[in-house]
Design an enzyme around this catalytic site. Structure first.
Site, mmCIF file in Angstrom:
data_model
loop_
_atom_site.group_PDB
_atom_site.id
_atom_site.type_symbol
_atom_site.label_atom_id
_atom_site.label_comp_id
_atom_site.label_asym_id
_atom_site.label_seq_id
_atom_site.Cartn_x
_atom_site.Cartn_y
_atom_site.Cartn_z
ATOM 1 N N ASP A 185 5.169 0.314 3.723
ATOM 2 C CA ASP A 185 5.300 -0.945 4.462
ATOM 3 C C ASP A 185 4.966 -2.119 3.551
ATOM 4 O OD1 ASP A 185 2.586 -0.691 4.187
ATOM 5 O OD2 ASP A 185 2.178 -0.341 6.298
ATOM 6 N N GLU A 192 6.133 9.572 3.304
ATOM 7 C CA GLU A 192 5.685 8.251 2.859
ATOM 8 C C GLU A 192 4.837 8.371 1.591
ATOM 9 O OE1 GLU A 192 3.545 5.944 5.801
ATOM 10 O OE2 GLU A 192 3.933 4.079 4.707
ATOM 11 N N TYR A 245 -6.412 1.683 8.175
ATOM 12 C CA TYR A 245 -7.429 1.936 7.155
ATOM 13 C C TYR A 245 -8.816 1.622 7.671
ATOM 14 C CZ TYR A 245 -3.630 2.965 4.145
ATOM 15 O OH TYR A 245 -2.526 3.561 3.626
ATOM 16 N N ASP A 255 0.790 -1.218 0.000
ATOM 17 C CA ASP A 255 0.000 0.000 0.000
ATOM 18 C C ASP A 255 0.832 1.284 0.000
ATOM 19 O OD1 ASP A 255 -2.580 1.413 0.803
ATOM 20 O OD2 ASP A 255 -1.278 1.869 2.500
#
Ligand SMILES: *[C@@H]1O[C@H](CO)[C@@H](O)[C@H](O)[C@H]1NC(C)=O
Length: 452
Positions: free
Chosen positions: A81, A428, A188, A78
């Site tokens: 990670d 990120e 999420y 995603d």
């Protein structure tokens, strides 16, 4: 009165910054388009094909699902990670697909790459939804465990737990986070609930199939599924505004009367974004970037740019305008705001920093991304274990592997960016930041005269 003054000053500063740097031309946008798609190769899980361009990556996650006797190999990590989260992955694939639907004719040679990036995700999502009858696999890996390590995906040895929801969709209403809260939240969690996804899903099936039963579904359920609410951001979680723009096409291009409601709400959304209208309420940085929050803020800017361009296209198809109280906006106003966001991200900003990795003269070097920050498995084949990896997270050196095309979380509300790997809020990347940007870049790579 106070708000009027603020609006004027914001526009003045935008003008000042738009004069600061040499303008981007269609070749720059095309170059950025190519890179925005390449990014998805860096996120690939599974067995990599021979035509992989980001060659520092290797095969990974080859036994995902096996301990549950299902094949869940493939799909995308995603963000920075090694977790495969189904809800944002599905959103990213929808936004890539929507990018092709609206702007594919502008993609030139990038079309086949864009399609391949969708296929990589949808092949996985198909497996996740058909491997076992009446079961939807929504996630591979426990993020709490994954985040305790800083490991390349090719090395990972944390549990590849698989999560499923039996009771899904319209028949068994509920959010997946109601039953899976400990592993999907706060990563999420579906904060917006499931209503927005039902209407989003029905709208897409209607668009794809033109089957009247979905039109009837939208008509009879729309009011209870969020059609009457105004809201002002669009993301992997909250799809309401995107659904309204999508459905407004039916009214603007096909005169489906039931969809006029969605045009009204789309207008309200657009008005909220444009300084100077009576219902303006968005927040912009001094440099002109949409600002929603400190974490992964650029996702809101890329998805807004996409919706602005898409709505502008629908409006242009029949000479329509946006009504904001007593004033009106044209498609050109929308395109101009979208361009502001795109150019900002590509480096036309006070920090003179491109937030797309590998694009422009200055871009972030300390991307919060395990695979990019650790040595490649090809140059360092020996395993780097869970805790050994953290020296790379905290290192001041640049990432050894360039995650080409990744758009990061981006600057703060004062246009400042800390190029710091440990500041994941800013450094990120994520698939859902890039996906809508692909369509926006396609648009500008082909636009012959671009509004400023
Ligand atoms: C339309 O969709 C409904 C619901 O999924 C289905 O039962 C029906 O067969 C479809 N009609 C056509 C013509 O495909």
């Amino acid at each position: 009165m106070v708000s009027t003054i603020r609006v004027v000053s914001v526009q003045f500063v935008w003008l000042a910054f738009s004069l600061c740097c040499s303008a981007l031309d269609s070749r720059d946008y095309y170059n950025a388009l190519e890179k925005s798609i390449l990014f998805f190769e860096g996120q690939r899980s599974g067995k990599l094909p021979s035509n992989q361009h980001l060659t520092w990556r290797g095969d990974s996650g080859l036994s995902d699902g096996s301990s549950y006797h299902v094949d869940l190999v493939g799909g995308y990590y995603d963000a920075g990670d090694n977790v495969k989260f189904g809800l944002p992955m599905a959103f990213s694939m929808t936004m890539l697909s929507w990018s092709i639907i609206e702007f594919g004719s502008s993609m030139q040679d990038q079309m086949e790459h864009a399609k391949a990036s969708i296929r990589w995700g949808t092949d996985y999502l198909l497996k996740a939804s058909t491997a076992t009858p009446d079961t939807l696999y929504v996630q591979v890996a426990d993020p709490n465990m994954d985040h305790r390590c800083w490991e390349r995906p090719e090395d990972m040895d944390t549990p590849r737990n698989v999560y499923k929801v039996f009771d899904f969709a319209d028949q068994y209403r509920g959010s997946y986070s109601d039953s899976l809260g400990s592993v999907v939240c706060p990563f999420y969690c579906s904060y917006s609930g499931y209503h927005d996804e039902l209407l989003w899903g029905a709208s897409w099936i209607h668009r794809a199939s033109q089957n009247g039963s979905y039109l009837a579904y939208i008509h009879s359920n729309g009011h209870t599924l969020g059609a009457d609410e105004d809201d002002y951001s669009f993301s992997w979680d909250d799809k309401r505004v995107g659904t309204k723009v999508l459905l407004s096409k039916g009214f603007l291009e096909k005169s489906i009367e039931e969809f006029q409601l969605y045009k009204v709400h789309s207008d309200n959304y657009i008005c909220s974004l444009i300084p100077g209208t009576s219902s303006f309420q968005a927040q912009y940085t001094t440099g002109g970037l949409l600002y929603k929050g400190s974490e992964s803020n650029l996702q809101y800017a890329t998805s807004m740019a996409f919706l602005l361009l898409t709505y502008a296209k629908y409006l242009n198809s029949n000479g329509g305008v946006v009504s904001c109280g007593t004033s009106t906006l044209t498609a050109a106003n929308l395109i101009s705001l979208a361009k502001k966001q795109v150019d900002y991200i590509l480096g036309q900003n006070p920090a003179k920093m491109s937030y797309m990795v590998g694009f422009g003269e200055r871009y972030p070097q300390h991307v919060h991304h395990r695979g990019s920050s650790l040595p490649s498995v090809h140059t360092h084949p020996n395993r780097i274990a869970c805790n050994e990896g953290f020296q790379y997270l905290y290192s001041s050196l640049s990432n050894p592997n360039v995650l080409v095309g990744a758009i990061l979380g981006g600057p703060d509300n004062r246009d400042n960016f800390a190029d710091d790997r440990n500041n994941y809020q800013q450094s990120e990347p994520a698939t859902y930041i890039n996906a809508p940007f692909v369509g926006a870049l396609a648009y500008f790579s082909a636009a012959t005269s671009i509004a400023n």
